[in-house]
Design an enzyme around this catalytic site. Structure first.
Site, mmCIF file in Angstrom:
data_model
loop_
_atom_site.group_PDB
_atom_site.id
_atom_site.type_symbol
_atom_site.label_atom_id
_atom_site.label_comp_id
_atom_site.label_asym_id
_atom_site.label_seq_id
_atom_site.Cartn_x
_atom_site.Cartn_y
_atom_site.Cartn_z
ATOM 1 N N LYS A 41 -5.947 -2.246 7.128
ATOM 2 C CA LYS A 41 -6.159 -2.227 5.798
ATOM 3 C C LYS A 41 -6.903 -3.487 5.587
ATOM 4 C CE LYS A 41 -3.582 1.281 4.290
ATOM 5 N NZ LYS A 41 -4.271 2.503 3.464
ATOM 6 N N HIS A 55 -1.468 10.817 -0.716
ATOM 7 C CA HIS A 55 -0.825 9.861 -1.655
ATOM 8 C C HIS A 55 -0.371 10.558 -3.076
ATOM 9 C CE1 HIS A 55 -4.346 7.212 -0.696
ATOM 10 N NE2 HIS A 55 -3.515 7.412 0.291
ATOM 11 N N ASP A 98 2.000 3.491 3.066
ATOM 12 C CA ASP A 98 0.758 4.237 3.043
ATOM 13 C C ASP A 98 0.567 4.723 4.443
ATOM 14 O OD1 ASP A 98 -1.646 5.528 1.821
ATOM 15 O OD2 ASP A 98 -2.413 4.444 3.334
ATOM 16 N N ASP A 126 -1.175 -0.416 -4.787
ATOM 17 C CA ASP A 126 -2.400 0.384 -5.113
ATOM 18 C C ASP A 126 -2.486 1.839 -5.535
ATOM 19 O OD1 ASP A 126 -2.060 1.126 -2.441
ATOM 20 O OD2 ASP A 126 -4.081 0.809 -1.733
ATOM 21 N N HIS A 127 -1.443 2.546 -5.047
ATOM 22 C CA HIS A 127 -1.237 3.981 -5.416
ATOM 23 C C HIS A 127 0.107 4.123 -4.636
ATOM 24 C CE1 HIS A 127 -2.300 4.919 -1.318
ATOM 25 N NE2 HIS A 127 -3.490 4.011 -1.467
ATOM 26 N N ASP A 149 0.817 -1.077 -0.074
ATOM 27 C CA ASP A 149 -0.088 0.089 0.084
ATOM 28 C C ASP A 149 0.883 1.408 0.009
ATOM 29 O OD1 ASP A 149 -2.095 1.952 0.803
ATOM 30 O OD2 ASP A 149 -3.164 0.103 1.097
ATOM 31 N N ASP A 188 -5.351 14.372 2.637
ATOM 32 C CA ASP A 188 -5.670 14.105 1.055
ATOM 33 C C ASP A 188 -5.210 15.328 0.564
ATOM 34 O OD1 ASP A 188 -6.568 11.608 1.591
ATOM 35 O OD2 ASP A 188 -8.669 12.317 1.722
ATOM 36 N N HIS A 218 1.415 8.670 5.454
ATOM 37 C CA HIS A 218 0.394 9.685 5.978
ATOM 38 C C HIS A 218 1.004 10.648 6.788
ATOM 39 C CE1 HIS A 218 -2.778 9.157 2.954
ATOM 40 N NE2 HIS A 218 -2.823 7.778 3.483
ATOM 41 N N ARG A 242 -17.010 7.652 -0.091
ATOM 42 C CA ARG A 242 -16.087 6.483 0.336
ATOM 43 C C ARG A 242 -16.565 5.759 1.480
ATOM 44 N NH1 ARG A 242 -9.712 5.595 0.243
ATOM 45 N NH2 ARG A 242 -9.628 4.428 1.915
ATOM 46 N N SER A 262 -7.033 4.038 -1.858
ATOM 47 C CA SER A 262 -6.990 2.498 -1.724
ATOM 48 C C SER A 262 -8.362 2.049 -2.135
ATOM 49 C CB SER A 262 -7.023 2.303 -0.182
ATOM 50 O OG SER A 262 -5.595 2.661 0.215
HETATM 51 O O1 2PG Z 1 -6.521 6.923 5.038
HETATM 52 C C1 2PG Z 1 -7.370 7.165 4.494
HETATM 53 O O2 2PG Z 1 -8.495 7.138 4.461
HETATM 54 C C2 2PG Z 1 -6.839 7.369 2.879
HETATM 55 C C3 2PG Z 1 -6.549 8.856 2.675
HETATM 56 O O3 2PG Z 1 -7.761 9.351 2.742
HETATM 57 O O4 2PG Z 1 -5.867 6.355 2.375
HETATM 58 P P1 2PG Z 1 -6.089 5.228 1.760
HETATM 59 O O5 2PG Z 1 -6.885 5.318 0.558
HETATM 60 O O6 2PG Z 1 -4.604 4.451 1.421
HETATM 61 O O7 2PG Z 1 -6.968 4.128 2.817
HETATM 62 MN MN MN Z 2 -3.709 2.582 -0.044
HETATM 63 MN MN MN Z 3 -3.620 6.292 2.250
#
Ligand code: 2PG
Ligand code: MN
Ligand code: MN
Length: 552
Positions: free
Chosen positions: A359, A497, A425, A466-467, A26, A169, A429, A284, A77
């Site tokens: 995750k 990201h 990831d 994934d990114h 990740d 973000d 962050h 999301r 993600s």
């Molecule tokens: O932490 C999250 O919610 C996102 C960033 O907003 O990260 P990820 O897409 O890697 O889960």
């Molecule tokens: Mn991710």
């Molecule tokens: Mn992330």
């Protein structure tokens, strides 16, 4: 299409002796700038070896390649795991919501009418709760603004915003830019004196309300107290709250800001009470499911919620297709069907999916198209995550995940194993450079151990991401491209990201598949599904984006 065609066996190659293992690192992309690329800076002997000796390619993981509205949108993600798991690119939440707003179809829908009608009938309050930025990962302020304008046109007199502050973000300390935008917008709405619209509460997204995968319910409890009960430290404005918190907590990032309640004449301006309507404008699902449960569940055991107010609650989207949550939603989610998990299950291929809590849903629920149900041949395993700032424990549970994966490889029961290493990831962050380096090194060690186990068992690894995130850790000056420095001359971190492509390594130590790199036009992460199916000895469904390798 609702029938499910069967996967055909590949006549030239019937699959390796051992399992096919899909490793999703990740947030591990391919940086453009060696000084800000902590994947490069980290000591990664296994990834380096793979780059020289395995099949190696680079694929897009952002923008249109991930179903996002524009190529300027970074990957994330949800869209990443959706694409990897279903082998195709669907228009995702950000694009679908924008479309529903631009065409007006959102406002013609039953749910919009119900939610606004409820407020009009009862002369009550319409509450908006959501992440206030234009990150386009969980939400977009544009959507909030459009809905408020429509609500005003529909005759809604009282609106309250419960504002979650981002900095994850978007740049890490950009809150005041969004505060100004929100306050100007609300002032404009209020200018003719016919309505009363204002901010009611809020806090940093990593502090309240946006927990995921049951990792830390006290965050939801704190959010409930803040938004619903309006209990907490009071301020005259959101701007004042941010400024006071910053002056009291040196170096605090926006995502970690404490909760605040806005007062008017000494009383909270917007508790959520019986008769109100609430719209969660995040599209999301992962970080929306727990707060949704707090609003919807009759009984709640996760924290002492007390009686829940009798409100009409709607989500921007349906967050879980299998659970049908929430009951009311404004925009239908992408119709992600025929995922690779379903195909493999129909083919009788035993599958193992694993990550740690942070995750876990990515590699299960996102991977299966935002459905929390399991297919018949799947086994899921969650390694509990620490509840702490991940810069303090950057190795996270990489070693424990690897132990389980190695055991699964050697155990021989599973033919397809998928896992997510969160470190690149989650630590990316935090913006703490040294910790990111350690995080990437922990992932590299895990990959190395998986390679060893595959060598022993005759399996194949597909290792990708994934990114990006940890590959692009510093803020750059938009004009000069130079690294931005803080007042002490240190590089300013970037917590979001990246827009970078991600690597794909295909490692087949026994050369079972005689795999070769295929010539694929504009490859993206969606191509990973067909790649895994091909390496398992099947032909990928025709409408999947093609395999990155040929076999046989
Ligand atoms: O932490 C999250 O919610 C996102 C960033 O907003 O990260 P990820 O897409 O890697 O889960
Ligand atoms: Mn991710
Ligand atoms: Mn992330």
């Amino acid at each position: 299409m609702n029938y499910m065609e069967q996967l055909k066996k590949n006549e030239a190659f019937s699959g390796p002796e051992g399992p096919v293992v899909l490793v999703i690192m990740d947030g591990v992309g391919i940086g453009k700038n060696p000084e800000t690329d902590y994947v490069k800076i980290a000591n990664t002997p296994n990834l380096d070896w793979l780059k020289e000796n395995a099949i190696y390619t680079e694929v897009a993981a952002h923008g249109r390649a991930a179903g996002l509205p524009d190529d300027g949108d970074m990957g994330n993600s949800e869209v990443g795991h959706n694409a990897i798991g279903c082998g195709r690119v669907f228009d995702q939440g950000a694009a679908l919501v924008r479309n529903a707003i631009n065409t007006g179809s959102m406002y013609e829908g039953e749910v919009w009418k119900k939610v606004t009608g409820n407020v009009k009938d009862k002369d009550s309050t319409l509450h908006f709760l959501g992440l206030c930025s234009d990150g386009n990962v969980h939400s977009n302020l544009e959507h909030f603004e459009a809905m408020v304008k429509q609500a005003k046109a529909d005759g809604i007199k009282k609106i309250r915003l419960h504002a979650l502050i981002d900095g994850r973000d978007v740049p890490p300390t950009s809150a005041l830019e969004y505060v100004e935008r929100i306050e100007n917008f609300l002032a404009e709405m209020n200018a003719d004196g016919t309505v009363d619209y204002c901010v009611a509460s809020g806090g940093g997204r990593q502090n309240i309300t946006m927990d995921r995968y049951d990792a830390n319910w006290p965050m939801i409890e704190a959010g409930w107290k803040t938004h619903v009960k309006a209990e907490g430290r009071m301020f005259a404005s959101m701007k004042e709250a941010v400024e006071v918190f910053r002056s009291e907590n040196e170096g605090i990032l926006d995502q970690d800001l404490p909760p605040f309640v806005i007062e008017r004449d000494g009383a909270p301006v917007g508790p959520i009470v019986d008769g109100d309507s609430v719209i969660l404008f995040n599209f999301r699902g992962d970080r929306a499911l727990e707060i949704t449960k707090a609003f919807e569940a009759q009984e709640l055991s996760e924290f002492p919620r007390g009686p829940k107010p009798d409100v009409l609650y709607a989500g921007m989207m349906q967050y879980d297709g299998d659970l049908g949550v929430p009951e009311l939603f404004l925009v239908a989610p992408p119709a992600i069907d025929r995922t690779m998990s379903e195909y493999l299950s129909n083919a009788g291929v035993k599958q193992f999916a694993i990550s740690e809590t942070q995750k876990f849903g990515h590699v299960t629920y996102f991977f299966n198209g935002n459905n929390s149900g399991k297919f018949e041949t799947e086994t899921w395993k969650e390694v509990p995550s620490d509840v702490c700032p991940f810069e303090n424990a950057p190795r996270m549970k990489a070693a424990e995940i690897t132990d389980e994966v190695v055991a699964a490889i050697k155990g021989g029961e599973y033919k397809f194993i998928r896992l997510n290493f969160p470190n690149g990831d989650m630590v990316g962050h935090t913006g703490v450079f040294e910790a990111v380096k350690v995080a990437v090194e922990a992932v590299d060690e895990g990959v190395g151990r998986i390679m060893e186990a595959l060598k022993e068992t005759g399996g194949i690894m597909v290792c990708s991401a994934d990114h990006g995130n940890s590959d692009d850790m510093c803020a750059l000056d938009k004009k000069t491209g130079e690294i931005k420095l803080d007042e002490n001359g240190k590089p300013q971190p970037k917590t979001a990201h990246s827009l970078n492509p991600v690597p794909v390594f295909v490692y087949d130590p026994s050369d079972a598949a005689h795999a070769e790199k295929a010539d694929v036009e504009k490859p993206g992460i969606a191509n990973l599904a067909a790649t895994c199916i091909t390496l398992l000895g099947y032909e990928a469904p025709e409408d999947y984006t093609p395999s990155l390798v040929t076999v046989g």
